[in-house]
Write an enzyme that holds these catalytic residues in place. Structure first.
Site, PDB file in Angstrom:
ATOM      1  CG  LEU A 165      -1.834  -1.066   1.374  1.00 42.19           C
ATOM      2  CD1 LEU A 165      -2.565  -0.713   2.786  1.00 42.19           C
ATOM      3  CD2 LEU A 165      -3.021  -1.026   0.260  1.00 42.19           C
ATOM      4  CG  ASP A 166       0.172   4.404  -2.995  1.00 40.44           C
ATOM      5  OD1 ASP A 166       1.303   3.645  -3.465  1.00 40.44           O
ATOM      6  OD2 ASP A 166      -0.475   4.888  -3.384  1.00 40.44           O
ATOM      7  CE  LYS A 167       5.834   8.593   4.834  1.00 42.81           C
ATOM      8  NZ  LYS A 167       6.902   9.593   4.731  1.00 42.81           N
TER       9      LYS A 167
END
Length: 305
Positions: free
Chosen positions: A149-151
């Site tokens: 998942l993106d940060k």
């Protein structure tokens, strides 16, 4: 005195894969990129190993990355064994489900999933190693990580706790057999209550930190439905299911539809300043639903949070 030649031994690990029916006709480099991508092996590195003769198909060396594969073929690749680089770090984990095979976590926004250039500590992978010491036995520098998942995206993330689970989950993700749905707060209200988008995504030609809808990109399909629409037309809460797992897929597709996410500094333009929403400090995106076949037990599993 003539100089001495110093020989360095590099441990090489042999990995083997069987081509499943759904992968028949796939290019050799793409097949291996899917199989090994979650471990940090890029497609370019895989191409290099193919050209070096480190890949066998049905026992014979193949030097062409474009070689098409047949169902049931055995693919062997020799890859440099990666020495463990992670050190366990204490940190809070929100564990929603756990058994001997896997765990499902609620990742908070702001936490990077695994190490990358410029981020060699303070990641989810480091925390996982402290909570699950058995992960040290797995290969790679991101043990247990099978997807990302993106940060600044929060929500559900699967973690493999043993090798059987890692291989099984990696195969499910490679074949797009994991149901993934996100909640997104978008700018404006879509004209239709639901819809789909099939638009290829690739690296932006001039802004390398961004992705974009491009004719030359990789196939990407999403479906969305509106859960709540602001009467004034300022925003909407939508559920977005992705059928492929491209980088920034939800963010890019919703922007392409004319409804970028609130708080998305990369794709959303000006930050939201509407009094109803305030000014979000990150993109309003949450991975809230996963459904998959349990890689060890074989039964269907569904989680939402």
């Amino acid at each position: 005195m003539s100089p001495k030649r110093i020989m360095t031994k590099i441990a090489v690990e042999q990995r083997s894969f069987i081509v499943a029916a759904q992968d028949a006709g796939e290019r050799l480099d793409r097949f291996l990129a899917k199989a090994l991508g979650a471990e940090g092996h890029s497609r370019e590195k895989i191409k290099k190993r193919i050209c070096e003769g480190a890949v066998l198909v049905d026992g014979l060396p193949v030097l062409a990355p474009r070689q098409l594969l047949a169902r049931g073929s055995r693919v062997d690749i020799g890859i440099a064994a990666q020495s463990p680089r992670l050190r366990a770090e204490q940190g809070e984990l929100s564990i929603l489900f756990q058994d001997d095979c896997l765990a499902v976590l609620n990742k908070p926004a702001g936490l990077t999933v695994h190490p990358a250039p410029g981020r060699e500590q303070g990641t989810l992978a480091h925390r996982l190693l402290a909570h699950f010491p058995q992960l040290a036995a797995l290969d790679g520098f991101r043990p247990g990580i099978v997807h990302r998942l993106d940060k600044d995206t929060s929500g559900l993330i699967l973690v493999a706790l043993n090798e059987r689970s890692r291989l099984g989950l990696a195969a499910l993700f490679a074949r797009h057999k994991v149901y993934k749905e996100y909640l997104a707060l978008v700018q404006g209200v879509p004209a239709q209550p639901q819809g789909g988008i099939d638009a290829p995504i690739g690296r932006h030609p001039t802004q390398k930190t961004r992705m974009a809808v491009l004719p030359s990109g990789k196939q990407a399909t999403s479906a969305w439905r509106t859960l709540y629409a602001d009467e004034a037309g300022r925003f909407a809460l939508v559920a977005v299911r992705i059928f492929s797992g491209r980088t920034h897929q939800v963010r890019v597709h919703m922007r392409h539809l004319g409804h970028p996410l609130w708080g998305d500094a990369l794709y959303g333009g000006k930050k939201a300043s509407d009094p109803a929403l305030g000014a979000p400090e990150r993109q309003m995106l949450h991975a809230w639903k996963l459904a998959f076949t349990h890689p060890c037990a074989g039964h269907e599993a569904e989680l939402s949070f």
